[in-house]
Design a protein around this motif. Structure first.
Motif, short mmCIF file in Angstrom:
data_model
loop_
_atom_site.label_atom_id
_atom_site.label_comp_id
_atom_site.label_asym_id
_atom_site.label_seq_id
_atom_site.Cartn_x
_atom_site.Cartn_y
_atom_site.Cartn_z
N MET A 1 -2.05 4.44 5.15
CA MET A 1 -1.54 3.30 4.90
C MET A 1 -2.49 2.47 4.75
O MET A 1 -3.11 2.63 5.70
CB MET A 1 -0.51 2.99 5.83
CG MET A 1 -0.84 2.09 6.80
SD MET A 1 -0.68 2.26 8.20
CE MET A 1 0.74 2.39 8.62
N ARG B 1 -4.31 2.83 5.27
CA ARG B 1 -3.22 2.94 6.20
C ARG B 1 -3.30 1.84 7.25
O ARG B 1 -4.34 1.32 7.56
CB ARG B 1 -3.25 4.31 6.89
CG ARG B 1 -2.74 5.39 5.95
CD ARG B 1 -3.14 6.75 6.40
NE ARG B 1 -2.81 6.98 7.79
CZ ARG B 1 -3.07 8.12 8.40
NH1 ARG B 1 -3.65 9.08 7.76
NH2 ARG B 1 -2.77 8.28 9.66
N ARG C 1 10.06 5.91 2.08
CA ARG C 1 8.65 5.96 1.67
C ARG C 1 7.90 4.72 2.15
O ARG C 1 6.71 4.79 2.49
CB ARG C 1 8.56 6.09 0.15
CG ARG C 1 9.27 7.33 -0.40
CD ARG C 1 9.31 7.35 -1.89
NE ARG C 1 8.03 7.77 -2.46
CZ ARG C 1 7.80 7.87 -3.76
NH1 ARG C 1 8.77 7.57 -4.63
NH2 ARG C 1 6.65 8.26 -4.21
N ARG D 1 6.93 5.16 5.70
CA ARG D 1 5.76 6.04 5.79
C ARG D 1 4.46 5.31 5.43
O ARG D 1 3.39 5.82 5.76
CB ARG D 1 5.95 7.27 4.92
CG ARG D 1 7.07 8.19 5.41
CD ARG D 1 7.06 9.52 4.70
NE ARG D 1 5.87 10.30 5.06
CZ ARG D 1 5.50 11.41 4.44
NH1 ARG D 1 6.21 11.86 3.40
NH2 ARG D 1 4.42 12.07 4.83
N ARG D 2 4.54 4.17 4.77
CA ARG D 2 3.34 3.38 4.57
C ARG D 2 2.89 2.76 5.88
O ARG D 2 1.72 2.44 6.05
CB ARG D 2 3.57 2.29 3.52
CG ARG D 2 3.86 2.78 2.11
CD ARG D 2 2.73 3.64 1.56
NE ARG D 2 1.47 2.92 1.46
CZ ARG D 2 1.03 2.34 0.36
NH1 ARG D 2 1.75 2.36 -0.75
NH2 ARG D 2 -0.15 1.72 0.35
N PRO E 1 2.32 7.53 8.37
CA PRO E 1 2.74 8.57 7.43
C PRO E 1 3.55 9.75 7.96
O PRO E 1 4.29 10.34 7.17
CB PRO E 1 1.41 9.07 6.84
CG PRO E 1 0.43 7.99 7.10
CD PRO E 1 0.87 7.37 8.38
#
Length: 343
Positions: A1, A4, A320, A323-324, A327
């Motif tokens: 991400m 991250r 999604r 998940r940023r 993850p």
């Protein structure tokens, strides 16, 4: 991400959260960690004092004032405990079902429902401004720091200095340390209050310093972005993070699904995305047997890691985006499931 939010090993949910989620009481903040001499393991190539001299020079060039550097770095020493944790990252291998039941526990759900109710007006204002579901904001808050109850007991500057000096990921942690010094120089927090995980993830959202600089917000309007002690700033910063990475207002995160006969989870392509109406035509249904929505919203197959029950989901765009923030698939699934139960 891109970059991250923080490294997997620093997330509160994967480390402290697993142990805490089954407890009836919030996990206490870890006791402050004192500097200890570094003794075992490979040694960095330069003495720590020389490392600090170079760091000070870089920070001055970045505009950090000398008074800030003296206050932040004057008593800094390498932390042996941080080096031990960095070198000996033990992986707790849980099945998806074990992880889900520990993380999305009745205790965490009930605490989330209480915090959601207590902060409803604030969450509604945050949701209106950033167009992000307040439910996912509360779920992240609960996953990362048990709703602000476990934000970490390590001095962020000392931890990052240790990791930047140690050398395994020196460039990354040096950049994060310079970000932390700029945050201090701007007056958002004091060095004494800038505490977090051993890897430098800070405050109630567990932002790394570079992401604080990019995405933390001053929602309460006091001139500081305070993700440690200001609940409005902390929760709005989570929402701003999701907005930045493309959260779709009014769209769910995913659907617990039932695959058609003959589906092989091992052959599922996690990058294949199709409209929900197309999944329905291919024989997919909701887990309870109901029909999928006949929409053009794109989704992909999500198979939990180490599942023993054969659960499968269809993850929408917002999955999604989750998940940023962090993850791992199981983390994102747990956030989604918790978000459904807290409100």
């Amino acid at each position: 991400m891109g970059t991250r939010r923080h490294l997997i090993f620093s997330t509160g949910a994967l480390l402290s959260g697993c142990a805490a989620s089954g407890s009836p009481a919030p996990t206490p903040i870890a006791a402050p960690v004192m500097a200890e001499p570094v003794q075992d393991g490979p040694q960095p190539s330069i003495p720590f004092d020389r490392f600090l001299d170079g760091l000070r020079a870089d920070a001055r060039r970045a505009g950090v004032r000398e008074a800030t550097l003296n206050r932040a770095l004057g008593q800094v020493r390498p932390l042996q405990r941080v080096i031990e944790l960095d070198r000996r990252q033990a992986e707790t291998v849980l099945s998806w079902e074990e992880y889900r039941d520990r993380i999305v526990s009745p205790t965490r759900i009930q605490a989330g429902q209480r915090h959601y109710a207590e902060n409803r007006e604030l969450l509604q204002r945050i949701g209106a401004r950033y167009r992000v579901s307040p439910r996912v904001v509360v779920a992240i808050w609960g996953m990362e720091t048990n709703y602000g109850g476990n934000t970490g007991g390590f001095g962020v500057v000392e931890s990052l200095a240790t990791l930047a000096w140690e050398g395994r990921r020196a460039s990354y942690f040096r950049g994060e340390l310079l970000s932390a010094l700029r945050i201090l120089d701007a007056g958002h927090v004091t060095p004494e209050r800038m505490r977090g995980s051993w890897a430098g993830a800070m405050g109630q959202p567990q932002f790394m310093p570079s992401n604080f600089e990019r995405l933390a917000v001053d929602f309460d309007g006091d001139g500081r972005r305070d993700i440690w002690d200001s609940r409005p700033d902390a929760l709005a910063s989570i929402a701003n993070y999701f907005a930045h990475f493309g959260w779709r207002e009014g769209e769910d995160w995913g659907i617990a699904a039932r695959a058609p006969t003959g589906f092989d989870p091992g052959s599922a392509d996690p990058n294949a995305r199709r409209a929900l109406r197309d999944w329905a035509r291919a024989g997919w249904r909701r887990a309870d047997g109901g029909a999928l929505p006949q929409t053009d919203a794109e989704a992909g197959i999500v198979v939990p890691n180490r599942s023993t029950s054969g659960e499968v989901y269809l993850g929408l765009t917002n999955f999604r985006v989750i998940r940023r923030y962090n993850p791992p698939v199981n983390y994102a699934l747990a956030v989604g499931l918790l978000s459904e139960r807290v409100a």
